[in-house]
Motif scaffolding. Structure first.
Motif, PDB file in Angstrom:
ATOM      1  N   VAL A 164       0.838  -1.204   0.000  1.00 50.90           N
ATOM      2  CA  VAL A 164       0.000   0.000   0.000  1.00 50.90           C
ATOM      3  C   VAL A 164       0.869   1.248   0.000  1.00 50.90           C
ATOM      4  O   VAL A 164       0.651   2.171  -0.778  1.00 50.90           O
ATOM      5  CB  VAL A 164      -0.971   0.001   1.204  1.00 50.90           C
ATOM      6  CG1 VAL A 164      -1.708   1.321   1.317  1.00 50.90           C
ATOM      7  CG2 VAL A 164      -1.954  -1.157   1.081  1.00 50.90           C
TER       8      VAL A 164
ATOM      9  N   GLU B  54       3.462   2.871  -3.156  1.00 48.26           N
ATOM     10  CA  GLU B  54       3.070   3.791  -4.230  1.00 48.26           C
ATOM     11  C   GLU B  54       3.358   5.237  -3.781  1.00 48.26           C
ATOM     12  O   GLU B  54       2.892   5.671  -2.741  1.00 48.26           O
ATOM     13  CB  GLU B  54       1.575   3.588  -4.528  1.00 48.26           C
ATOM     14  CG  GLU B  54       1.163   3.934  -5.934  1.00 48.26           C
ATOM     15  CD  GLU B  54       1.192   5.428  -6.206  1.00 48.26           C
ATOM     16  OE1 GLU B  54       1.564   5.815  -7.313  1.00 48.26           O
ATOM     17  OE2 GLU B  54       0.850   6.211  -5.306  1.00 48.26           O
TER      18      GLU B  54
ATOM     19  N   THR C 136       2.357   8.296  -4.644  1.00 51.30           N
ATOM     20  CA  THR C 136       1.247   9.223  -4.399  1.00 51.30           C
ATOM     21  C   THR C 136       0.592   8.924  -3.058  1.00 51.30           C
ATOM     22  O   THR C 136       0.237   9.839  -2.309  1.00 51.30           O
ATOM     23  CB  THR C 136       0.210   9.167  -5.539  1.00 51.30           C
ATOM     24  OG1 THR C 136       0.859   9.511  -6.770  1.00 51.30           O
ATOM     25  CG2 THR C 136      -0.939  10.125  -5.289  1.00 51.30           C
ATOM     26  N   ARG C 137       0.458   7.657  -2.718  1.00 50.96           N
ATOM     27  CA  ARG C 137      -0.136   7.315  -1.416  1.00 50.96           C
ATOM     28  C   ARG C 137       0.760   7.761  -0.270  1.00 50.96           C
ATOM     29  O   ARG C 137       0.273   8.228   0.763  1.00 50.96           O
ATOM     30  CB  ARG C 137      -0.431   5.823  -1.353  1.00 50.96           C
ATOM     31  CG  ARG C 137      -1.566   5.443  -2.301  1.00 50.96           C
ATOM     32  CD  ARG C 137      -2.134   4.087  -2.015  1.00 50.96           C
ATOM     33  NE  ARG C 137      -1.364   2.993  -2.556  1.00 50.96           N
ATOM     34  CZ  ARG C 137      -1.607   2.398  -3.710  1.00 50.96           C
ATOM     35  NH1 ARG C 137      -2.606   2.785  -4.478  1.00 50.96           N
ATOM     36  NH2 ARG C 137      -0.873   1.389  -4.119  1.00 50.96           N
ATOM     37  N   ARG C 138       2.071   7.677  -0.447  1.00 51.22           N
ATOM     38  CA  ARG C 138       2.973   8.183   0.599  1.00 51.22           C
ATOM     39  C   ARG C 138       2.835   9.693   0.735  1.00 51.22           C
ATOM     40  O   ARG C 138       2.854  10.228   1.844  1.00 51.22           O
ATOM     41  CB  ARG C 138       4.418   7.797   0.296  1.00 51.22           C
ATOM     42  CG  ARG C 138       4.704   6.323   0.515  1.00 51.22           C
ATOM     43  CD  ARG C 138       6.196   6.027   0.576  1.00 51.22           C
ATOM     44  NE  ARG C 138       6.963   6.592  -0.523  1.00 51.22           N
ATOM     45  CZ  ARG C 138       7.169   5.970  -1.690  1.00 51.22           C
ATOM     46  NH1 ARG C 138       6.645   4.772  -1.906  1.00 51.22           N
ATOM     47  NH2 ARG C 138       7.891   6.548  -2.619  1.00 51.22           N
TER      48      ARG C 138
ATOM     49  N   ILE D  75       0.145  11.419   0.144  1.00 48.81           N
ATOM     50  CA  ILE D  75      -1.135  11.638   0.836  1.00 48.81           C
ATOM     51  C   ILE D  75      -0.926  11.476   2.334  1.00 48.81           C
ATOM     52  O   ILE D  75      -1.369  12.316   3.129  1.00 48.81           O
ATOM     53  CB  ILE D  75      -2.220  10.662   0.321  1.00 48.81           C
ATOM     54  CG1 ILE D  75      -2.600  10.986  -1.125  1.00 48.81           C
ATOM     55  CG2 ILE D  75      -3.444  10.691   1.232  1.00 48.81           C
ATOM     56  CD1 ILE D  75      -3.446   9.911  -1.809  1.00 48.81           C
TER      57      ILE D  75
ATOM     58  N   HIS E 241      -6.665   6.268  -4.872  1.00 49.35           N
ATOM     59  CA  HIS E 241      -5.619   6.113  -3.863  1.00 49.35           C
ATOM     60  C   HIS E 241      -6.211   6.152  -2.456  1.00 49.35           C
ATOM     61  O   HIS E 241      -5.822   5.361  -1.588  1.00 49.35           O
ATOM     62  CB  HIS E 241      -4.555   7.201  -4.011  1.00 49.35           C
ATOM     63  CG  HIS E 241      -3.691   7.034  -5.214  1.00 49.35           C
ATOM     64  ND1 HIS E 241      -2.890   5.931  -5.416  1.00 49.35           N
ATOM     65  CD2 HIS E 241      -3.505   7.840  -6.284  1.00 49.35           C
ATOM     66  CE1 HIS E 241      -2.241   6.063  -6.571  1.00 49.35           C
ATOM     67  NE2 HIS E 241      -2.603   7.204  -7.104  1.00 49.35           N
ATOM     68  N   LEU E 242      -7.144   7.064  -2.230  1.00 49.92           N
ATOM     69  CA  LEU E 242      -7.772   7.152  -0.909  1.00 49.92           C
ATOM     70  C   LEU E 242      -8.555   5.884  -0.582  1.00 49.92           C
ATOM     71  O   LEU E 242      -8.572   5.437   0.563  1.00 49.92           O
ATOM     72  CB  LEU E 242      -8.678   8.382  -0.840  1.00 49.92           C
ATOM     73  CG  LEU E 242      -7.946   9.724  -0.771  1.00 49.92           C
ATOM     74  CD1 LEU E 242      -8.922  10.873  -0.957  1.00 49.92           C
ATOM     75  CD2 LEU E 242      -7.169   9.866   0.531  1.00 49.92           C
TER      76      LEU E 242
ATOM     77  N   LEU F 209      -6.047   3.328   0.563  1.00 46.69           N
ATOM     78  CA  LEU F 209      -5.586   3.659   1.916  1.00 46.69           C
ATOM     79  C   LEU F 209      -6.671   3.386   2.960  1.00 46.69           C
ATOM     80  O   LEU F 209      -6.391   2.876   4.047  1.00 46.69           O
ATOM     81  CB  LEU F 209      -5.149   5.121   1.979  1.00 46.69           C
ATOM     82  CG  LEU F 209      -3.848   5.461   1.243  1.00 46.69           C
ATOM     83  CD1 LEU F 209      -3.676   6.961   1.115  1.00 46.69           C
ATOM     84  CD2 LEU F 209      -2.648   4.831   1.947  1.00 46.69           C
TER      85      LEU F 209
END
Length: 103
Positions: free
Chosen positions: A8, A11, A13-15, A17, A45-46, A49
């Motif tokens: 998870v 990625e 972009t998730r980091r 966020i 992405h949300l 997460l």
């Protein structure tokens, strides 16, 4: 089926966020602007997460506000702890070695 926490957060972009949510609870619109990604991409992405337990959301007026869930990050932190101890031992040994060279 359990979700791999490392997959998870692998990625970028998730980091990013998570980095923003670490500072404060944030709306979807604020995240879109800060990350300069499309709203549909951010929503995907949300969702990842949220389903993995890294974030939660609440409705405030007409906005969805996201917040970080530190418990899930604690699991990663606990997994990393033995590796931190390993590095500490190596760095302590290096420090002793360098001190011996100075003498």
């Amino acid at each position: 089926m359990p979700v791999d926490a490392f997959a998870v957060v692998a990625e970028p972009t998730r980091r990013r966020i998570l980095d923003l949510l670490r500072l404060r609870d944030t709306s979807v619109n604020e995240l879109v602007q800060a990350l300069e990604v499309s709203q549909p991409a951010l929503s995907k992405h949300l969702k990842v997460l949220r389903e993995a337990g890294f974030v939660t959301s609440r409705i405030a007026a007409q906005q969805r506000i996201y917040r970080i869930e530190p418990r899930r990050l604690k699991a990663i932190d606990e997994w990393l702890e033995p590796y931190r101890r390993l590095w500490d031992r190596h760095l302590d040994a290096l420090e002793r070695h360098l001190d011996n060279l100075e003498q």
